[in-house]
Design a protein around this motif. Structure first.
Motif: not given
Length: 270
Positions: A59-63, A67-72, A74-83
């Motif tokens: 999940f490449p992003a400028d942390l 905005a990029e962190v929020e997008a990351l 959201k994508a992780v939570l939707e695809a893989h669940g809560v860390p």
């Protein structure tokens, strides 16, 4: 926490401690989310892990950009669940005296590691609180425990990171979320000193008596921390001994750091 089948988000995963930690976690059966700016490096690492029957996603992003962190997140939570775990290992910045550091560099030093850690934690924390479980580990620096000359901006950013880590623990008191500050010694195979060759010469001589460790040894320490959930970890153990010495004899430790550390170039300062 149990490593096998856990979901772990690792920042700074493209190199150094972050990369080694991602590999070690996947070897133990964790599902690993790889976060950093370099998409190419992350994809290569994810492919390497999957070739060894592990599970990893890039999940490449400028942390440092919310905005990029929020997008990351959201994508992780939707695809893989809560860390189950957040491992903050992103770090950057050269060691310089105050007058050698530009205004822009001071801001960049705060971006990584401080704001990257704050923003990534903020993005995932509501979901982790909703599950009322999780482990958050920050790879801190001994510089936040004992200062030395010639690295003011770098050290200040590491104090900010350590302060946030301690404050976060206080925020989460009474929940089932745990927080750990991880302090590694000098990493012998780190790309950091290759990218910043002048920095290595500014390590105080007194600090050079401590054994160096590899990225893999640091990663092993991080995985042990996830398993045992301590508040603070030092690797190698001699670093903890030196930290205790500095707490008991602060004036002596301060003198040793100054007398064996970098000296200002007076001509440059003037």
């Amino acid at each position: 926490m149990q490593i096998a089948d856990s979901l772990c988000v690792v920042s700074g995963a493209s190199s150094g401690i972050g990369r080694a930690t991602a590999v070690e976690l996947s070897r133990r059966g964790a599902r690993v989310v790889l976060a950093a700016r370099s998409g190419e490096r992350l994809e290569a690492l994810a492919a390497q892990i999957r070739s060894s029957s592990g599970q990893a996603w890039a999940f490449p992003a400028d942390l440092s950009k919310p905005a990029e962190v929020e997008a990351l997140a959201k994508a992780v939570l939707e695809a893989h669940g809560v860390p189950h775990a957040l491992i903050h290992s992103a770090g950057a910045g050269a060691w310089r005296f105050v007058e050698e550091t530009s205004y822009e560099e001071f801001a960049e030093l705060m971006d990584t590691p401080y704001f990257t850690t704050v923003f990534l934690t903020r993005a995932f924390l509501p979901a982790m609180l909703g599950e009322n479980r999780g482990f958050i580990l920050s790879v801190c620096s001994p510089a936040s425990r004992q200062v030395w000359p010639g690295a003011a901006g770098y050290i200040a950013a590491r104090w900010a990171l350590a302060g946030f880590t301690e404050a976060l623990r206080a925020d989460l008191y009474g929940t089932n979320l745990k927080v750990c500050a991880f302090f590694p010694g000098k990493i012998s195979d780190s790309e950091y000193f290759t990218r910043n060759p002048d920095t290595e010469h500014r390590i105080p001589r007194v600090g050079r008596v401590l054994p160096e460790i590899t990225s893999h040894q640091a990663a092993q320490g991080i995985v042990r921390a996830l398993e045992t959930e301590p508040r603070t970890v030092f690797v190698p153990w001699q670093l903890r001994a030196f930290d205790l010495f500095a707490r008991l004899f602060p004036a002596v430790a301060e003198y040793l750091a100054w007398s064996s550390g970098a000296k200002r170039n007076i001509d440059h300062a003037v």
